[in-house]
Design a protein around this motif. Structure first.
Motif, PDB file in Angstrom:
ATOM      1  N   ARG A  10      -4.625   3.216  -8.937  1.00 20.62           N
ATOM      2  CA  ARG A  10      -3.788   2.666  -7.802  1.00 20.62           C
ATOM      3  C   ARG A  10      -2.681   3.362  -7.428  1.00 20.62           C
ATOM      4  NH1 ARG A  10      -2.020  -1.744 -12.296  1.00 20.62           N
ATOM      5  NH2 ARG A  10      -0.535  -0.530 -13.689  1.00 20.62           N
ATOM      6  N   GLU A  14       3.357   0.838  -0.800  1.00 23.94           N
ATOM      7  CA  GLU A  14       3.863  -0.200  -1.734  1.00 23.94           C
ATOM      8  C   GLU A  14       3.659  -1.490  -1.148  1.00 23.94           C
ATOM      9  OE1 GLU A  14       4.411  -0.513  -5.040  1.00 23.94           O
ATOM     10  OE2 GLU A  14       4.082   1.684  -5.134  1.00 23.94           O
ATOM     11  N   GLN A  17       1.217  -4.010  -2.859  1.00 21.56           N
ATOM     12  CA  GLN A  17       1.445  -4.141  -3.955  1.00 21.56           C
ATOM     13  C   GLN A  17       0.400  -3.801  -4.918  1.00 21.56           C
ATOM     14  OE1 GLN A  17       3.668  -8.125  -4.445  1.00 21.56           O
ATOM     15  NE2 GLN A  17       2.833  -8.440  -2.440  1.00 21.56           N
ATOM     16  N   VAL A  19       0.174  -2.434  -7.962  1.00 24.72           N
ATOM     17  CA  VAL A  19       0.125  -2.819  -9.280  1.00 24.72           C
ATOM     18  C   VAL A  19      -0.052  -4.113  -9.464  1.00 24.72           C
ATOM     19  CG1 VAL A  19       1.470  -2.983 -11.164  1.00 24.72           C
ATOM     20  CG2 VAL A  19       1.669  -1.000 -10.049  1.00 24.72           C
ATOM     21  N   ARG A  20       0.643  -5.118  -8.687  1.00 25.98           N
ATOM     22  CA  ARG A  20       0.448  -6.740  -8.785  1.00 25.98           C
ATOM     23  C   ARG A  20      -0.945  -6.962  -8.180  1.00 25.98           C
ATOM     24  NH1 ARG A  20       4.961  -9.886  -6.391  1.00 25.98           N
ATOM     25  NH2 ARG A  20       3.986 -11.559  -7.894  1.00 25.98           N
ATOM     26  N   ALA A  21      -1.292  -6.239  -7.418  1.00 24.80           N
ATOM     27  CA  ALA A  21      -2.550  -6.634  -6.783  1.00 24.80           C
ATOM     28  C   ALA A  21      -3.719  -6.287  -7.990  1.00 24.80           C
ATOM     29  CB  ALA A  21      -3.189  -5.985  -5.559  1.00 24.80           C
ATOM     30  N   THR A  22      -3.832  -5.211  -8.586  1.00 23.11           N
ATOM     31  CA  THR A  22      -4.984  -4.842  -9.319  1.00 23.11           C
ATOM     32  C   THR A  22      -4.685  -5.591 -10.692  1.00 23.11           C
ATOM     33  OG1 THR A  22      -3.592  -3.089  -9.968  1.00 23.11           O
ATOM     34  CG2 THR A  22      -5.282  -2.390  -8.441  1.00 23.11           C
ATOM     35  N   GLU A  23      -3.502  -6.014 -11.144  1.00 16.12           N
ATOM     36  CA  GLU A  23      -3.248  -6.562 -12.346  1.00 16.12           C
ATOM     37  C   GLU A  23      -4.040  -8.006 -12.461  1.00 16.12           C
ATOM     38  OE1 GLU A  23      -1.721  -5.901 -15.316  1.00 16.12           O
ATOM     39  OE2 GLU A  23      -1.000  -4.046 -14.457  1.00 16.12           O
ATOM     40  N   LEU A  24      -4.284  -8.564 -10.862  1.00 17.51           N
ATOM     41  CA  LEU A  24      -4.852  -9.814 -10.905  1.00 17.51           C
ATOM     42  C   LEU A  24      -6.188  -9.797 -11.308  1.00 17.51           C
ATOM     43  CD1 LEU A  24      -4.056 -10.716  -7.243  1.00 17.51           C
ATOM     44  CD2 LEU A  24      -3.349 -11.913  -9.307  1.00 17.51           C
ATOM     45  N   SER A 209      -2.356  -9.408   0.998  1.00 22.91           N
ATOM     46  CA  SER A 209      -1.493  -9.866   0.227  1.00 22.91           C
ATOM     47  C   SER A 209      -2.048 -10.485  -1.053  1.00 22.91           C
ATOM     48  CB  SER A 209      -0.407 -10.782   0.881  1.00 22.91           C
ATOM     49  OG  SER A 209      -0.870 -11.666   1.562  1.00 22.91           O
ATOM     50  N   LEU A 210      -1.084 -10.819  -2.079  1.00 22.22           N
ATOM     51  CA  LEU A 210      -1.736 -11.410  -3.253  1.00 22.22           C
ATOM     52  C   LEU A 210      -2.299 -12.916  -2.922  1.00 22.22           C
ATOM     53  CD1 LEU A 210       1.328 -10.811  -5.837  1.00 22.22           C
ATOM     54  CD2 LEU A 210      -0.833  -9.187  -5.213  1.00 22.22           C
ATOM     55  N   GLU A 214      -6.012 -14.020  -3.975  1.00 19.71           N
ATOM     56  CA  GLU A 214      -6.264 -15.281  -4.784  1.00 19.71           C
ATOM     57  C   GLU A 214      -7.072 -16.414  -4.039  1.00 19.71           C
ATOM     58  OE1 GLU A 214      -2.207 -15.937  -5.802  1.00 19.71           O
ATOM     59  OE2 GLU A 214      -2.645 -15.358  -7.853  1.00 19.71           O
TER      60      GLU A 214
END
Length: 236
Positions: A10, A14, A17, A19-24, A209-210, A214
């Motif tokens: 990743r 930015e 996102q 980091v946050r996207a892959t963390e999902l 986007s997140l 989702e």
């Protein structure tokens, strides 16, 4: 359950996102028996030993640049059976200067049409349009998209340039508008797979986007795509 090795790469712009996207998706991978390695750059692609032991690469790197030896390593790994997948700009708008990368994935982001000029306010939302993702006949039978009905999104709608070696599981159609220069509706792939040597590639274009990631249909497609792309026994 045979343990698989997933590599999450990743970085890049930015705005997506990374980091946050892959963390999902990390819990899904771990719950399905993957050992997960996370890298914040593409340098790992040049590590032949690391790539040989990787069953799946999940990439979220928008734009950015990739060194020749890194791309050579990625391509060699996929040819040898490593799966390669991602969503939106993290895979379809990566490494714009590399024609060899484009050759690997089979499609490249060109643009995302925006709202009528008088409605634009200068933010990302200027490019958010209501549109439909249509599952193709192939997609209705494919394990990645089987059972998923056509669905609506209000987000960036990718216009993709592509070749004929992709298997299209879903499409989206850009209409004509008075402020646009094109003269008839244009249908682009929204989800596709690609066989490359012994490897499998899966590209899902929604995911700006997140909240889009989702969306139940989008998330299901991405997660199933990870499973499908993963190295098969015949490629080991």
């Amino acid at each position: 359950m045979t343990r698989k090795n997933a590599l999450v790469v990743r970085g890049g712009w930015e705005g997506h996102q990374p980091v946050r996207a892959t963390e999902l998706f990390l819990p899904f991978l771990r719950e399905n028996g993957y050992a997960v390695r996370i890298e914040e750059s593409t340098e790992v692609y040049a590590d032949a030993d690391a790539m040989a032991g990787t069953d799946l690469v999940v990439q979220c790197v928008t734009m950015s640049q990739i060194e020749a030896e890194q791309l050579t390593g990625l391509r060699a790994a996929v040819v040898a059976g490593t799966g390669f997948t991602g969503w939106h700009g993290g895979i379809a708008d990566s490494f714009r200067a590399s024609s060899d990368y484009l050759h690997l994935v089979g499609g490249q982001f060109a643009t995302h049409p925006g709202k009528e000029p008088c409605e634009r306010q200068g933010g990302q939302e200027d490019n958010y349009l209501p549109h439909t993702v249509d599952i193709t006949e192939l997609g209705r039978e494919h394990p990645i998209t089987a059972g998923i009905e056509d669905f609506e999104l209000h987000t960036e709608q990718y216009w993709v340039l592509h070749d004929d070696l992709i298997d299209v599981l879903a499409t989206t159609t850009h209409p004509t508008q008075p402020w646009h220069p094109w003269h008839r509706p244009v249908t682009c792939p929204a989800v596709w797979t690609r066989r490359w040597g012994a490897g499998r590639v899966v590209v899902t274009t929604p995911g700006h986007s997140l909240d889009v990631l989702e969306h139940p249909a989008v998330r299901t497609i991405i997660e199933r795509g990870m499973l499908w792309a993963t190295r098969t026994a015949s490629a080991s």
